[in-house]
Design an enzyme around this catalytic site. Structure first.
Site, PDB file in Angstrom:
ATOM      1  CG  LEU A  17      -2.084  -1.043   1.042  1.00  0.00           C
ATOM      2  CD1 LEU A  17      -2.989  -1.035   2.250  1.00  0.00           C
ATOM      3  CD2 LEU A  17      -2.905  -0.786  -0.216  1.00  0.00           C
ATOM      4  CE  LYS A  67      11.749  -4.000   4.875  1.00  0.00           C
ATOM      5  NZ  LYS A  67      10.867  -3.921   6.044  1.00  0.00           N
ATOM      6  CG  ASN A  88      12.590   1.108   5.806  1.00  0.00           C
ATOM      7  OD1 ASN A  88      13.495   1.627   6.452  1.00  0.00           O
ATOM      8  ND2 ASN A  88      11.370   1.603   5.773  1.00  0.00           N
ATOM      9  CG  ASP A 103      10.721  -0.910   8.521  1.00  0.00           C
ATOM     10  OD1 ASP A 103       9.800  -0.308   7.941  1.00  0.00           O
ATOM     11  OD2 ASP A 103      11.387  -1.814   7.986  1.00  0.00           O
ATOM     12  NE  ARG A 152       8.642 -21.392  10.736  1.00  0.00           N
ATOM     13  CZ  ARG A 152       8.153 -21.174   9.519  1.00  0.00           C
ATOM     14  NH1 ARG A 152       6.995 -21.710   9.183  1.00  0.00           N
ATOM     15  NH2 ARG A 152       8.782 -20.402   8.664  1.00  0.00           N
ATOM     16  CE  LYS A 156      15.268 -16.054  10.356  1.00  0.00           C
ATOM     17  NZ  LYS A 156      14.153 -16.253   9.373  1.00  0.00           N
ATOM     18  CE1 TYR A 214       1.570  -2.663   5.773  1.00  0.00           C
ATOM     19  CE2 TYR A 214      -0.495  -2.342   4.614  1.00  0.00           C
ATOM     20  CZ  TYR A 214       0.874  -2.469   4.600  1.00  0.00           C
ATOM     21  OH  TYR A 214       1.550  -2.393   3.405  1.00  0.00           O
TER      22      TYR A 214
HETATM   23  P1  ATR Z   1      10.188  -9.778   7.757  1.00  0.00           P
HETATM   24  O1  ATR Z   1      11.199  -8.942   7.018  1.00  0.00           O
HETATM   25  O2  ATR Z   1       8.766  -9.338   7.509  1.00  0.00           O
HETATM   26  O3  ATR Z   1      10.497  -9.927   9.197  1.00  0.00           O
HETATM   27  P2  ATR Z   1      11.239 -12.419   7.343  1.00  0.00           P
HETATM   28  O4  ATR Z   1      12.610 -11.898   7.593  1.00  0.00           O
HETATM   29  O5  ATR Z   1      11.027 -13.369   6.204  1.00  0.00           O
HETATM   30  O6  ATR Z   1      10.230 -11.228   7.067  1.00  0.00           O
HETATM   31  O7  ATR Z   1      10.697 -13.081   8.728  1.00  0.00           O
HETATM   32  C1  ATR Z   1       9.455 -13.730   8.813  1.00  0.00           C
HETATM   33  C2  ATR Z   1       9.226 -14.197  10.254  1.00  0.00           C
HETATM   34  O8  ATR Z   1       7.952 -14.865  10.326  1.00  0.00           O
HETATM   35  C3  ATR Z   1      10.260 -15.192  10.769  1.00  0.00           C
HETATM   36  O9  ATR Z   1      10.415 -15.008  12.157  1.00  0.00           O
HETATM   37  C4  ATR Z   1       9.572 -16.538  10.472  1.00  0.00           C
HETATM   38  O10 ATR Z   1      10.003 -17.619  11.268  1.00  0.00           O
HETATM   39  P3  ATR Z   1      11.229 -18.548  10.767  1.00  0.00           P
HETATM   40  O11 ATR Z   1      12.477 -17.741  11.014  1.00  0.00           O
HETATM   41  O12 ATR Z   1      11.154 -19.768  11.607  1.00  0.00           O
HETATM   42  O13 ATR Z   1      10.995 -18.802   9.299  1.00  0.00           O
HETATM   43  C5  ATR Z   1       8.142 -16.181  10.829  1.00  0.00           C
HETATM   44  N1  ATR Z   1       7.193 -17.113  10.224  1.00  0.00           N
HETATM   45  C6  ATR Z   1       6.822 -17.185   8.924  1.00  0.00           C
HETATM   46  N2  ATR Z   1       5.903 -18.160   8.752  1.00  0.00           N
HETATM   47  C7  ATR Z   1       5.698 -18.739   9.961  1.00  0.00           C
HETATM   48  C8  ATR Z   1       4.859 -19.785  10.451  1.00  0.00           C
HETATM   49  N3  ATR Z   1       4.038 -20.443   9.642  1.00  0.00           N
HETATM   50  N4  ATR Z   1       4.888 -20.081  11.770  1.00  0.00           N
HETATM   51  C9  ATR Z   1       5.708 -19.405  12.610  1.00  0.00           C
HETATM   52  N5  ATR Z   1       6.537 -18.399  12.223  1.00  0.00           N
HETATM   53  C10 ATR Z   1       6.521 -18.063  10.915  1.00  0.00           C
END
Ligand code: ATR
Length: 273
Positions: A17, A67, A88, A103, A152, A156, A214
């Site tokens: 958006l 990023k 960003n 951010d 998860r 990390k 959002y």
């Molecule tokens: P962003 O820049 O928006 O933070 P990202 O760096 O890809 O995007 O991070 C996404 C986050 O959402 C991570 O913490 C990811 O967990 P993993 O590191 O284990 O992948 C979390 N995430 C995405 N899908 C998930 C799911 N189905 N269940 C739990 N955590 C999830």
């Protein structure tokens, strides 16, 4: 004078958006500029950099998944963006490109505007991706005393651990959450799905529940928190404030103070429904 061109780059990016936000600001303030979406693969990043250096693009926002990967291609990185490890927004001064991060500012400002105080508090932070890093930077600046970082993939979270951050697997949330916790979701769970990153049975009316998503405005986490009567905050204010801070960087003036925030927010909300 040619119209100034701005864009958000990412992949996927079609649901962003940012054009709605920036083009509304340009129109309402009579700024001769336009903002578009550019779906960009990793291999195309250097050609975007060329477009900036030659002035075809005046400035850009960067979203998932570039990023961090964009950083080595820039001439300067602002100290805060460097500390966060993610950029960003890029501004151009002639051929010199500077990466910044708005951010973290968006998150801080959203907390302030929603009267949420985190100073001296413990935080349950869900997610350890790029967005989480910006939120952690903001939380530390605001004086939180401890961050339980749940992810998860626990490794990390472990890589981000320090004297203030304790890493845990997301599956341990039920052992860490309290009836008065401040919970911040930075995972993508709840974005265009009806899922929640944690069992909704762990939510309580005395908690503060924050989701930086959002779209939708009400994730299951926010929706259930509201039903319980908990204080909640969705990601829209953070999104708007990071965008306004990008404009301030590009134009070198306080565009953010000239915009009617409520009208802008209403405009973006119409795009979400
Ligand atoms: P962003 O820049 O928006 O933070 P990202 O760096 O890809 O995007 O991070 C996404 C986050 O959402 C991570 O913490 C990811 O967990 P993993 O590191 O284990 O992948 C979390 N995430 C995405 N899908 C998930 C799911 N189905 N269940 C739990 N955590 C999830």
């Amino acid at each position: 004078m040619p119209v100034k061109k701005f864009a958000v780059i990412g992949n996927p990016v079609q649901h962003s958006l940012s054009p709605a936000l920036h083009n509304f600001v340009f129109q309402s303030l009579g700024i001769d500029a336009e903002y578009s979406i550019r779906k960009v693969q990793h291999t195309q990043l250097s050609s975007i950099i060329q477009e900036l250096k030659t002035g075809k693009l005046e400035g850009i926002n960067i979203t998932i998944p570039h990023k961090e990967k964009i950083i080595p291609l820039l001439d300067n990185i602002n100290a805060r963006a460097n500390a966060i490890g993610a950029v960003n927004v890029i501004s151009r001064f002639g051929k010199n490109l500077t990466g910044n991060n708005t951010d973290w500012y968006g998150f801080s400002k959203a907390l302030e505007e929603n009267a949420i105080t985190v100073q001296g508090r413990e935080i349950i932070l869900l997610g350890a991706g790029g967005a989480s890093k910006a939120v952690i930077f903001a939380l530390k600046q605001l004086g939180v005393c401890k961050i339980y970082l749940l992810n998860r993939s626990v490794e990390k979270a472990e890589m981000m651990s320090d004297e203030m951050i304790s890493p845990y697997p997301l599956s341990m949330v039920d052992a860490l959450i309290h009836s008065d916790s401040i919970i911040v979701n930075t995972t993508s769970v709840g974005m265009q799905t009806s899922k929640s990153p944690v069992d909704l049975g762990l939510l309580h009316k005395n908690q503060i529940i924050i989701d930086i998503i959002y779209n939708p405005l009400e994730t299951p986490l926010i929706n259930f928190g509201k039903k319980l009567g908990a204080k909640t905050m969705n990601g829209l204010d953070m999104f708007i404030w990071q965008g306004l801070a990008s404009l301030d960087l590009w134009f070198g003036v306080d565009i953010s103070k000239q915009v009617n925030f409520n009208l802008l927010k209403e405009h973006i909300e119409t795009k979400l429904c």
